[in-house]
Scaffold this motif. Sequence first.
Motif, mmCIF file in Angstrom:
data_model
loop_
_atom_site.group_PDB
_atom_site.id
_atom_site.type_symbol
_atom_site.label_atom_id
_atom_site.label_comp_id
_atom_site.label_asym_id
_atom_site.label_seq_id
_atom_site.Cartn_x
_atom_site.Cartn_y
_atom_site.Cartn_z
ATOM 1 N N PHE A 81 34.501 -16.767 -35.653
ATOM 2 C CA PHE A 81 34.414 -15.369 -36.076
ATOM 3 C C PHE A 81 33.235 -14.661 -35.426
ATOM 4 O O PHE A 81 33.320 -13.472 -35.081
ATOM 5 N N LEU A 82 32.130 -15.389 -35.231
ATOM 6 C CA LEU A 82 30.994 -14.803 -34.527
ATOM 7 C C LEU A 82 31.343 -14.525 -33.068
ATOM 8 O O LEU A 82 30.935 -13.494 -32.507
ATOM 9 N N VAL A 83 32.096 -15.434 -32.452
ATOM 10 C CA VAL A 83 32.530 -15.234 -31.063
ATOM 11 C C VAL A 83 33.390 -13.983 -30.950
ATOM 12 O O VAL A 83 33.194 -13.160 -30.042
ATOM 13 N N ILE A 84 34.337 -13.823 -31.860
ATOM 14 C CA ILE A 84 35.206 -12.635 -31.842
ATOM 15 C C ILE A 84 34.385 -11.374 -32.086
ATOM 16 O O ILE A 84 34.553 -10.350 -31.399
ATOM 17 N N TYR A 85 33.475 -11.446 -33.063
ATOM 18 C CA TYR A 85 32.661 -10.281 -33.412
ATOM 19 C C TYR A 85 31.828 -9.813 -32.225
ATOM 20 O O TYR A 85 31.820 -8.615 -31.881
ATOM 21 N N TYR A 86 31.129 -10.743 -31.578
ATOM 22 C CA TYR A 86 30.259 -10.357 -30.464
ATOM 23 C C TYR A 86 31.062 -10.017 -29.208
ATOM 24 O O TYR A 86 30.615 -9.194 -28.394
ATOM 25 N N ILE B 242 30.095 -6.428 -27.811
ATOM 26 C CA ILE B 242 29.496 -6.313 -26.480
ATOM 27 C C ILE B 242 30.453 -5.652 -25.496
ATOM 28 O O ILE B 242 30.056 -4.782 -24.699
ATOM 29 N N LYS B 243 31.727 -6.027 -25.542
ATOM 30 C CA LYS B 243 32.694 -5.574 -24.538
ATOM 31 C C LYS B 243 33.572 -4.432 -25.028
ATOM 32 O O LYS B 243 34.240 -3.789 -24.208
ATOM 33 N N GLY B 244 33.559 -4.183 -26.338
ATOM 34 C CA GLY B 244 34.465 -3.183 -26.894
ATOM 35 C C GLY B 244 35.853 -3.797 -27.066
ATOM 36 O O GLY B 244 36.199 -4.797 -26.434
ATOM 37 N N ILE B 245 36.661 -3.164 -27.899
ATOM 38 C CA ILE B 245 38.012 -3.682 -28.124
ATOM 39 C C ILE B 245 38.822 -3.661 -26.833
ATOM 40 O O ILE B 245 39.534 -4.614 -26.501
ATOM 41 N N LEU C 8 41.356 -10.666 -22.029
ATOM 42 C CA LEU C 8 42.437 -11.581 -22.398
ATOM 43 C C LEU C 8 43.675 -11.359 -21.537
ATOM 44 O O LEU C 8 44.369 -12.303 -21.169
ATOM 45 N N ALA C 9 43.940 -10.087 -21.199
ATOM 46 C CA ALA C 9 45.191 -9.758 -20.509
ATOM 47 C C ALA C 9 45.132 -9.955 -18.997
ATOM 48 O O ALA C 9 46.165 -10.230 -18.375
ATOM 49 N N LEU C 10 43.944 -9.818 -18.405
ATOM 50 C CA LEU C 10 43.844 -9.843 -16.941
ATOM 51 C C LEU C 10 43.072 -11.052 -16.397
ATOM 52 O O LEU C 10 42.598 -11.028 -15.268
ATOM 53 N N GLN D 192 29.305 -16.903 -23.725
ATOM 54 C CA GLN D 192 30.503 -16.348 -23.096
ATOM 55 C C GLN D 192 30.906 -15.037 -23.747
ATOM 56 O O GLN D 192 31.355 -14.102 -23.074
ATOM 57 N N ALA D 193 30.738 -14.955 -25.075
ATOM 58 C CA ALA D 193 31.084 -13.724 -25.775
ATOM 59 C C ALA D 193 30.163 -12.567 -25.379
ATOM 60 O O ALA D 193 30.576 -11.403 -25.417
ATOM 61 N N HIS D 194 28.924 -12.876 -24.991
ATOM 62 C CA HIS D 194 27.981 -11.837 -24.597
ATOM 63 C C HIS D 194 28.077 -11.486 -23.120
ATOM 64 O O HIS D 194 27.412 -10.536 -22.656
ATOM 65 N N ASN D 195 28.873 -12.224 -22.372
ATOM 66 C CA ASN D 195 28.978 -11.999 -20.933
ATOM 67 C C ASN D 195 30.022 -10.914 -20.659
ATOM 68 O O ASN D 195 31.232 -11.161 -20.715
ATOM 69 N N ASP D 196 29.563 -9.723 -20.378
ATOM 70 C CA ASP D 196 30.459 -8.598 -20.093
ATOM 71 C C ASP D 196 30.620 -8.488 -18.576
ATOM 72 O O ASP D 196 29.780 -7.919 -17.883
ATOM 73 N N SER D 197 31.698 -9.029 -18.066
ATOM 74 C CA SER D 197 31.933 -9.057 -16.618
ATOM 75 C C SER D 197 32.261 -7.693 -16.039
ATOM 76 O O SER D 197 32.273 -7.520 -14.822
ATOM 77 N N SER D 198 32.505 -6.719 -16.910
ATOM 78 C CA SER D 198 32.859 -5.384 -16.402
ATOM 79 C C SER D 198 31.627 -4.617 -15.948
ATOM 80 O O SER D 198 31.727 -3.571 -15.359
ATOM 81 N N HIS D 199 30.429 -5.166 -16.282
ATOM 82 C CA HIS D 199 29.194 -4.486 -15.861
ATOM 83 C C HIS D 199 28.499 -5.263 -14.760
ATOM 84 O O HIS D 199 28.553 -6.469 -14.727
#
Length: 261
Positions: free
Chosen positions: A147-152, A156-159, A166-168, A254-261
Amino acid sequence: MNVLGEVLTPSSYITHHLTNLSGGEGFWTVHIDSLFFSVLIGYSFLWLLHSVAKKATTGVPGRLQCAVEMVVEFVDGNVRDTFQGNNALIAPLALTIFIWIFLMNMMDLIPVDFIPYSAKLAGIPYLKVVPTADVNITLSMALGVFFLVIYYSIKIKGIGGFAKELALHPFNHPIMIPFNLLLEIVSLLAKPVSLGMRLFGNMFAGEVVFILIAALLPWWAQWLGAVPWAIFHILVITIQAFVFMMLTIVYLSQAHNDSSH
Protein backbone atom coordinates in the motif's frame (compact mmCIF):
# COMPACT_ATOMS: atom_id res chain seq x y z
CA MET A 1 3.54 -38.29 27.36
CA ASN A 2 4.94 -34.84 26.50
CA VAL A 3 5.84 -31.99 28.81
CA LEU A 4 2.29 -30.69 28.52
CA GLY A 5 1.12 -33.71 30.46
CA GLU A 6 -0.71 -35.22 27.52
CA VAL A 7 -0.28 -38.57 25.82
CA LEU A 8 0.38 -37.63 22.21
CA THR A 9 1.66 -39.47 19.18
CA PRO A 10 4.37 -37.65 17.18
CA SER A 11 1.73 -36.73 14.60
CA SER A 12 -0.73 -35.30 17.12
CA TYR A 13 2.11 -33.55 18.97
CA ILE A 14 3.18 -31.78 15.77
CA THR A 15 -0.42 -30.88 14.93
CA HIS A 16 -0.93 -29.50 18.43
CA HIS A 17 2.10 -27.22 18.18
CA LEU A 18 1.12 -25.98 14.72
CA THR A 19 -2.38 -24.98 15.84
CA ASN A 20 -3.04 -21.33 16.63
CA LEU A 21 -5.12 -20.02 19.48
CA SER A 22 -7.97 -18.64 17.38
CA GLY A 23 -11.20 -16.74 17.75
CA GLY A 24 -14.05 -16.31 15.26
CA GLU A 25 -15.04 -18.45 12.33
CA GLY A 26 -14.24 -18.75 8.63
CA PHE A 27 -12.80 -15.64 6.99
CA TRP A 28 -13.10 -13.72 10.26
CA THR A 29 -10.93 -16.14 12.23
CA VAL A 30 -8.34 -14.24 14.26
CA HIS A 31 -5.10 -15.83 15.42
CA ILE A 32 -5.01 -14.37 18.90
CA ASP A 33 -1.57 -15.70 19.80
CA SER A 34 0.13 -14.31 16.67
CA LEU A 35 -1.43 -10.88 17.20
CA PHE A 36 -0.58 -10.87 20.90
CA PHE A 37 3.10 -11.73 20.47
CA SER A 38 3.61 -9.46 17.45
CA VAL A 39 2.10 -6.46 19.28
CA LEU A 40 3.93 -7.31 22.52
CA ILE A 41 7.29 -7.55 20.72
CA GLY A 42 6.59 -4.36 18.77
CA TYR A 43 5.78 -2.30 21.86
CA SER A 44 8.69 -3.85 23.77
CA PHE A 45 11.34 -2.86 21.24
CA LEU A 46 9.84 0.62 20.80
CA TRP A 47 10.00 1.10 24.57
CA LEU A 48 13.56 -0.21 24.63
CA LEU A 49 14.77 2.08 21.84
CA HIS A 50 12.97 5.04 23.42
CA SER A 51 14.66 4.32 26.75
CA VAL A 52 18.08 4.05 25.10
CA ALA A 53 17.52 7.33 23.24
CA LYS A 54 16.55 9.14 26.45
CA LYS A 55 19.62 7.85 28.29
CA ALA A 56 22.05 8.21 25.38
CA THR A 57 25.33 9.89 26.21
CA THR A 58 28.05 11.46 24.09
CA GLY A 59 30.67 10.01 26.39
CA VAL A 60 31.58 6.35 26.63
CA PRO A 61 28.33 4.55 25.69
CA GLY A 62 27.06 1.44 27.44
CA ARG A 63 26.78 -1.92 25.72
CA LEU A 64 23.08 -1.53 24.94
CA GLN A 65 23.58 1.94 23.47
CA CYS A 66 26.46 0.59 21.35
CA ALA A 67 24.31 -2.26 20.07
CA VAL A 68 21.44 0.07 19.17
CA GLU A 69 23.78 2.55 17.48
CA MET A 70 25.34 -0.25 15.43
CA VAL A 71 21.92 -1.42 14.21
CA VAL A 72 20.81 2.15 13.44
CA GLU A 73 24.01 2.88 11.49
CA PHE A 74 23.72 -0.43 9.64
CA VAL A 75 20.15 0.27 8.53
CA ASP A 76 20.87 3.91 7.73
CA GLY A 77 23.82 2.89 5.54
CA ASN A 78 21.67 0.46 3.59
CA VAL A 79 18.96 3.09 3.09
CA ARG A 80 21.51 5.66 1.84
CA ASP A 81 23.02 3.14 -0.58
CA THR A 82 19.74 1.75 -1.90
CA PHE A 83 16.99 4.37 -1.70
CA GLN A 84 17.02 6.78 -4.63
CA GLY A 85 14.75 9.53 -3.40
CA ASN A 86 14.07 12.02 -0.63
CA ASN A 87 11.72 10.73 2.04
CA ALA A 88 12.29 10.97 5.80
CA LEU A 89 9.96 8.01 6.40
CA ILE A 90 12.11 5.35 4.75
CA ALA A 91 14.94 5.04 7.29
CA PRO A 92 12.66 4.79 10.38
CA LEU A 93 10.42 2.37 8.50
CA ALA A 94 13.38 0.20 7.51
CA LEU A 95 14.70 0.23 11.09
CA THR A 96 11.30 -0.74 12.47
CA ILE A 97 10.89 -3.57 9.96
CA PHE A 98 14.35 -4.99 10.57
CA ILE A 99 14.23 -5.00 14.38
CA TRP A 100 10.57 -6.06 14.63
CA ILE A 101 10.94 -9.00 12.25
CA PHE A 102 14.27 -10.01 13.79
CA LEU A 103 12.78 -10.12 17.29
CA MET A 104 9.66 -11.99 16.12
CA ASN A 105 11.92 -14.49 14.37
CA MET A 106 13.99 -14.87 17.55
CA MET A 107 10.96 -16.35 19.30
CA ASP A 108 11.68 -19.49 17.29
CA LEU A 109 14.75 -20.12 19.47
CA ILE A 110 12.67 -20.55 22.62
CA PRO A 111 12.21 -24.28 23.40
CA VAL A 112 8.99 -25.40 21.71
CA ASP A 113 7.24 -26.53 24.93
CA PHE A 114 8.43 -23.79 27.27
CA ILE A 115 5.75 -21.11 26.75
CA PRO A 116 2.95 -23.51 25.66
CA TYR A 117 3.48 -25.45 28.91
CA SER A 118 2.98 -22.28 30.96
CA ALA A 119 -0.06 -21.42 28.87
CA LYS A 120 -1.47 -24.93 29.41
CA LEU A 121 -1.24 -24.41 33.17
CA ALA A 122 -3.26 -21.22 32.72
CA GLY A 123 -5.94 -23.09 30.74
CA ILE A 124 -4.86 -22.00 27.26
CA PRO A 125 -4.99 -25.10 25.01
CA TYR A 126 -2.98 -23.83 22.01
CA LEU A 127 -0.26 -21.23 21.72
CA LYS A 128 2.11 -20.47 18.82
CA VAL A 129 4.77 -17.98 19.84
CA VAL A 130 6.45 -17.21 16.49
CA PRO A 131 4.34 -14.54 14.73
CA THR A 132 6.34 -14.73 11.50
CA ALA A 133 5.53 -18.45 11.21
CA ASP A 134 1.91 -17.33 10.66
CA VAL A 135 1.18 -16.43 7.03
CA ASN A 136 -1.47 -13.92 8.15
CA ILE A 137 1.16 -11.83 9.94
CA THR A 138 3.76 -11.92 7.16
CA LEU A 139 1.26 -11.16 4.41
CA SER A 140 -0.24 -8.33 6.50
CA MET A 141 3.19 -6.71 6.77
CA ALA A 142 3.78 -7.27 3.06
CA LEU A 143 0.43 -5.68 2.22
CA GLY A 144 1.38 -2.68 4.35
CA VAL A 145 4.51 -2.26 2.22
CA PHE A 146 2.43 -2.78 -0.94
CA PHE A 147 0.00 0.00 0.00
CA LEU A 148 2.92 2.34 0.66
CA VAL A 149 4.33 1.48 -2.78
CA ILE A 150 1.00 2.30 -4.44
CA TYR A 151 0.60 5.48 -2.39
CA TYR A 152 4.04 6.87 -3.22
CA SER A 153 3.82 5.76 -6.85
CA ILE A 154 0.68 7.87 -7.26
CA LYS A 155 1.97 10.73 -5.08
CA ILE A 156 5.30 11.06 -6.92
CA LYS A 157 4.18 10.25 -10.47
CA GLY A 158 0.52 11.21 -10.34
CA ILE A 159 -2.31 8.89 -11.33
CA GLY A 160 -1.63 9.52 -15.02
CA GLY A 161 2.10 8.91 -14.66
CA PHE A 162 1.57 5.72 -12.69
CA ALA A 163 -0.99 4.45 -15.21
CA LYS A 164 1.36 5.37 -18.07
CA GLU A 165 4.16 3.43 -16.37
CA LEU A 166 1.96 0.35 -16.18
CA ALA A 167 0.62 0.68 -19.73
CA LEU A 168 3.79 1.58 -21.65
CA HIS A 169 6.40 -0.57 -19.96
CA PRO A 170 8.34 -2.59 -21.05
CA PHE A 171 7.09 -2.07 -24.63
CA ASN A 172 6.47 1.59 -25.45
CA HIS A 173 3.85 1.12 -28.18
CA PRO A 174 0.05 1.58 -28.02
CA ILE A 175 -0.66 -1.84 -29.52
CA MET A 176 1.22 -3.49 -26.61
CA ILE A 177 -0.78 -1.76 -23.87
CA PRO A 178 -2.95 -4.83 -22.99
CA PHE A 179 0.13 -7.04 -22.74
CA ASN A 180 2.04 -4.41 -20.75
CA LEU A 181 -0.86 -3.98 -18.31
CA LEU A 182 -1.13 -7.70 -17.74
CA LEU A 183 2.62 -8.07 -17.23
CA GLU A 184 3.02 -5.06 -14.95
CA ILE A 185 -0.07 -5.76 -12.81
CA VAL A 186 0.98 -9.37 -12.26
CA SER A 187 4.49 -8.18 -11.40
CA LEU A 188 3.08 -5.57 -9.02
CA LEU A 189 0.79 -8.01 -7.23
CA ALA A 190 3.57 -10.59 -6.99
CA LYS A 191 5.65 -8.24 -4.81
CA PRO A 192 3.60 -8.49 -1.59
CA VAL A 193 2.92 -12.20 -2.14
CA SER A 194 6.59 -13.09 -2.59
CA LEU A 195 7.63 -10.73 0.23
CA GLY A 196 5.22 -12.27 2.75
CA MET A 197 5.51 -15.89 1.61
CA ARG A 198 9.33 -15.86 1.65
CA LEU A 199 9.42 -14.83 5.30
CA PHE A 200 6.60 -17.18 6.27
CA GLY A 201 8.06 -20.17 4.43
CA ASN A 202 11.49 -19.88 6.02
CA MET A 203 10.21 -19.32 9.55
CA PHE A 204 7.51 -21.98 9.34
CA ALA A 205 10.06 -24.52 8.08
CA GLY A 206 12.40 -23.66 10.95
CA GLU A 207 9.61 -24.03 13.48
CA VAL A 208 8.62 -27.42 12.04
CA VAL A 209 12.20 -28.69 12.38
CA PHE A 210 12.30 -27.74 16.07
CA ILE A 211 8.94 -29.43 16.62
CA LEU A 212 10.07 -32.57 14.79
CA ILE A 213 13.18 -32.76 16.99
CA ALA A 214 11.03 -32.45 20.11
CA ALA A 215 8.48 -34.98 18.83
CA LEU A 216 10.83 -37.69 17.58
CA LEU A 217 13.78 -37.59 20.00
CA PRO A 218 13.75 -38.43 23.71
CA TRP A 219 14.04 -35.37 25.94
CA TRP A 220 17.63 -36.17 26.97
CA ALA A 221 18.82 -36.33 23.33
CA GLN A 222 16.93 -33.38 21.88
CA TRP A 223 19.86 -31.01 22.35
CA LEU A 224 21.85 -33.06 19.81
CA GLY A 225 19.52 -31.85 17.08
CA ALA A 226 18.16 -28.61 18.57
CA VAL A 227 21.46 -26.88 19.37
CA PRO A 228 23.09 -27.22 15.91
CA TRP A 229 19.83 -26.25 14.22
CA ALA A 230 19.41 -23.25 16.53
CA ILE A 231 22.93 -22.03 15.73
CA PHE A 232 22.24 -22.31 12.00
CA HIS A 233 18.77 -20.81 12.45
CA ILE A 234 20.25 -17.63 13.95
CA LEU A 235 21.67 -16.94 10.49
CA VAL A 236 18.28 -17.61 8.86
CA ILE A 237 16.53 -15.35 11.37
CA THR A 238 18.86 -12.45 10.62
CA ILE A 239 18.89 -12.93 6.85
CA GLN A 240 15.09 -13.03 6.62
CA ALA A 241 14.75 -9.77 8.56
CA PHE A 242 17.42 -8.19 6.36
CA VAL A 243 15.83 -9.42 3.10
CA PHE A 244 12.38 -8.11 4.06
CA MET A 245 13.89 -4.74 4.97
CA MET A 246 15.98 -4.48 1.79
CA LEU A 247 13.13 -5.43 -0.52
CA THR A 248 10.95 -2.84 1.19
CA ILE A 249 13.59 -0.17 0.53
CA VAL A 250 13.99 -1.30 -3.10
CA TYR A 251 10.24 -1.33 -3.78
CA LEU A 252 9.79 2.13 -2.26
CA SER A 253 12.80 3.41 -4.17
CA GLN A 254 11.18 2.21 -7.40
CA ALA A 255 7.97 3.95 -6.39
CA HIS A 256 9.87 7.24 -5.99
CA ASN A 257 11.64 6.90 -9.34
CA ASP A 258 9.75 9.14 -11.76
CA SER A 259 11.23 8.29 -15.16
CA SER A 260 9.18 11.00 -16.85
CA HIS A 261 11.46 13.67 -15.37
